[in-house]
Design a protein around this motif. Structure first.
Motif, PDB file in Angstrom:
ATOM      1  N   LYS A  64       1.039  -0.836  -0.285  1.00 37.38           N
ATOM      2  CA  LYS A  64      -0.374  -0.219   0.278  1.00 37.38           C
ATOM      3  C   LYS A  64       0.854   0.813  -0.032  1.00 37.38           C
ATOM      4  O   LYS A  64       0.917   2.358  -1.011  1.00 37.38           O
ATOM      5  CB  LYS A  64      -0.706   0.288   0.982  1.00 37.38           C
ATOM      6  CG  LYS A  64      -2.192   1.246   1.334  1.00 37.38           C
ATOM      7  CD  LYS A  64      -2.873   0.924   2.916  1.00 37.38           C
ATOM      8  CE  LYS A  64      -3.675   2.209   2.106  1.00 37.38           C
ATOM      9  NZ  LYS A  64      -4.676   2.335   3.534  1.00 37.38           N
ATOM     10  N   HIS A  68       1.255   3.796  -3.097  1.00 39.14           N
ATOM     11  CA  HIS A  68       0.208   4.897  -2.460  1.00 39.14           C
ATOM     12  C   HIS A  68       0.585   5.750  -3.980  1.00 39.14           C
ATOM     13  O   HIS A  68      -0.293   6.649  -4.334  1.00 39.14           O
ATOM     14  CB  HIS A  68       0.569   5.774  -1.144  1.00 39.14           C
ATOM     15  CG  HIS A  68      -0.187   6.695  -1.232  1.00 39.14           C
ATOM     16  ND1 HIS A  68      -1.207   6.912  -1.008  1.00 39.14           N
ATOM     17  CD2 HIS A  68       0.140   7.817  -0.691  1.00 39.14           C
ATOM     18  CE1 HIS A  68      -1.725   7.462  -0.478  1.00 39.14           C
ATOM     19  NE2 HIS A  68      -1.096   8.499  -0.206  1.00 39.14           N
ATOM     20  N   SER A  76      -4.499   1.071 -10.128  1.00 37.89           N
ATOM     21  CA  SER A  76      -5.775   1.512  -9.651  1.00 37.89           C
ATOM     22  C   SER A  76      -6.343   0.469  -9.278  1.00 37.89           C
ATOM     23  O   SER A  76      -6.705  -0.037  -8.393  1.00 37.89           O
ATOM     24  CB  SER A  76      -6.196   2.484 -10.597  1.00 37.89           C
ATOM     25  OG  SER A  76      -7.936   2.578 -10.460  1.00 37.89           O
ATOM     26  N   MET A  79      -4.576  -1.116  -6.602  1.00 39.59           N
ATOM     27  CA  MET A  79      -5.255  -0.535  -5.412  1.00 39.59           C
ATOM     28  C   MET A  79      -6.168  -1.272  -4.971  1.00 39.59           C
ATOM     29  O   MET A  79      -7.132  -1.277  -3.224  1.00 39.59           O
ATOM     30  CB  MET A  79      -5.167   1.377  -5.195  1.00 39.59           C
ATOM     31  CG  MET A  79      -3.553   1.636  -5.065  1.00 39.59           C
ATOM     32  SD  MET A  79      -3.351   0.975  -3.616  1.00 39.59           S
ATOM     33  CE  MET A  79      -4.046   2.037  -2.149  1.00 39.59           C
ATOM     34  N   LYS A  80      -7.455  -1.438  -5.831  1.00 40.75           N
ATOM     35  CA  LYS A  80      -9.040  -2.040  -5.396  1.00 40.75           C
ATOM     36  C   LYS A  80      -8.406  -2.788  -5.031  1.00 40.75           C
ATOM     37  O   LYS A  80      -8.466  -3.404  -3.550  1.00 40.75           O
ATOM     38  CB  LYS A  80      -9.681  -1.907  -6.946  1.00 40.75           C
ATOM     39  CG  LYS A  80     -10.174  -1.191  -7.094  1.00 40.75           C
ATOM     40  CD  LYS A  80     -11.439  -0.631  -8.191  1.00 40.75           C
ATOM     41  CE  LYS A  80     -11.855   0.000  -8.528  1.00 40.75           C
ATOM     42  NZ  LYS A  80     -13.069  -0.508  -9.585  1.00 40.75           N
ATOM     43  N   GLU A  83      -7.053  -2.822  -1.807  1.00 42.36           N
ATOM     44  CA  GLU A  83      -8.260  -2.290  -0.971  1.00 42.36           C
ATOM     45  C   GLU A  83      -9.066  -3.183  -0.028  1.00 42.36           C
ATOM     46  O   GLU A  83      -9.276  -3.492   1.088  1.00 42.36           O
ATOM     47  CB  GLU A  83      -8.844  -1.118  -1.441  1.00 42.36           C
ATOM     48  CG  GLU A  83      -7.574   0.586  -1.103  1.00 42.36           C
ATOM     49  CD  GLU A  83      -7.128   0.681   0.114  1.00 42.36           C
ATOM     50  OE1 GLU A  83      -7.862  -0.005   1.444  1.00 42.36           O
ATOM     51  OE2 GLU A  83      -5.927   1.345   0.373  1.00 42.36           O
ATOM     52  N   SER A  84      -9.392  -3.853  -0.179  1.00 44.77           N
ATOM     53  CA  SER A  84     -10.400  -5.444  -0.748  1.00 44.77           C
ATOM     54  C   SER A  84      -9.260  -6.653   0.006  1.00 44.77           C
ATOM     55  O   SER A  84      -9.955  -6.726   1.465  1.00 44.77           O
ATOM     56  CB  SER A  84     -11.403  -6.208  -1.637  1.00 44.77           C
ATOM     57  OG  SER A  84     -10.949  -7.350  -1.240  1.00 44.77           O
ATOM     58  N   ILE A  86      -6.682  -5.718   1.840  1.00 47.00           N
ATOM     59  CA  ILE A  86      -6.930  -5.401   3.185  1.00 47.00           C
ATOM     60  C   ILE A  86      -8.228  -5.069   4.012  1.00 47.00           C
ATOM     61  O   ILE A  86      -8.051  -5.170   5.346  1.00 47.00           O
ATOM     62  CB  ILE A  86      -6.761  -3.495   3.359  1.00 47.00           C
ATOM     63  CG1 ILE A  86      -4.795  -3.960   3.320  1.00 47.00           C
ATOM     64  CG2 ILE A  86      -6.066  -2.991   4.981  1.00 47.00           C
ATOM     65  CD1 ILE A  86      -3.989  -2.076   2.744  1.00 47.00           C
ATOM     66  N   GLY A  87      -9.487  -4.543   4.268  1.00 44.24           N
ATOM     67  CA  GLY A  87     -10.575  -4.939   4.218  1.00 44.24           C
ATOM     68  C   GLY A  87     -10.850  -5.838   4.584  1.00 44.24           C
ATOM     69  O   GLY A  87     -11.745  -6.616   5.633  1.00 44.24           O
ATOM     70  N   GLN A  90      -9.016  -6.843   7.888  1.00 35.60           N
ATOM     71  CA  GLN A  90      -9.190  -5.931   9.034  1.00 35.60           C
ATOM     72  C   GLN A  90     -10.554  -6.615   9.646  1.00 35.60           C
ATOM     73  O   GLN A  90     -10.652  -6.739  11.017  1.00 35.60           O
ATOM     74  CB  GLN A  90      -9.394  -4.846   8.707  1.00 35.60           C
ATOM     75  CG  GLN A  90      -8.569  -4.083   8.506  1.00 35.60           C
ATOM     76  CD  GLN A  90      -7.689  -3.087   8.293  1.00 35.60           C
ATOM     77  OE1 GLN A  90      -9.734  -2.165   7.237  1.00 35.60           O
ATOM     78  NE2 GLN A  90      -6.938  -2.150   8.069  1.00 35.60           N
TER      79      GLN A  90
END
Length: 137
Positions: A64, A68, A76, A79-80, A83-84, A86-87, A90
């Motif tokens: 990330k 960045h 891009s 990154m999508k 982010e998925s 990482i979500g 978490q």
């Protein structure tokens, strides 16, 4: 005759009493050992899962930071997916071992991690050994 009958009854009853006592003691000992073995097994496998998730999380946060400042369309998409991933990490229920979809969610995280590695064109190899766990490329 009644006296000899009482002697035989006490012998038969002693055998049954010793059998019952032995069963009870064995059951208690087995239950205690079962709890201990179960706790050790759970701790070991919980640590393996935690280590695996931790490696995925560290990998994801490092990428990330690296991605960045990138602005291309390909980045891009990375990154999508990142982010998925990482979500998903978490939201993973670290503190609920009774969560019924724990392994299903873990498999989804593994799949998303593989997808992200594919986009990066890297071949990770997650290993758990006596020395520790980690990713290698």
């Amino acid at each position: 005759m009644a006296g000899s009958q009482d002697i035989f009854d006490s012998i038969v009853m002693a055998d049954e009493r010793f059998h019952a006592e032995g069963y009870r003691e064995g059951y208690e000992e087995g239950s205690s050992l079962g709890v201990t073995e179960g706790r050790q097994h759970g701790t070991l496998h919980g640590a393996k899962i935690g280590s695996e998730i931790g490696c995925y999380q560290g990998f994801a946060f490092a990428w990330k930071c690296l991605l960045h400042s990138c602005t291309t369309e390909k980045d891009s998409r990375k990154m999508k997916v990142l982010e998925s991933l990482i979500g998903m990490i978490q939201k993973f229920p670290y503190d609920d071992p009774t969560y019924d979809k724990l392994h299903e969610d873990l498999d989804k995280i593994r799949g998303k991690f593989k997808q992200f590695c594919s986009l990066l064109n890297v071949q990770p190899d997650f290993k758990i050994s006596a020395e520790g766990s980690g990713l290698s490329f």
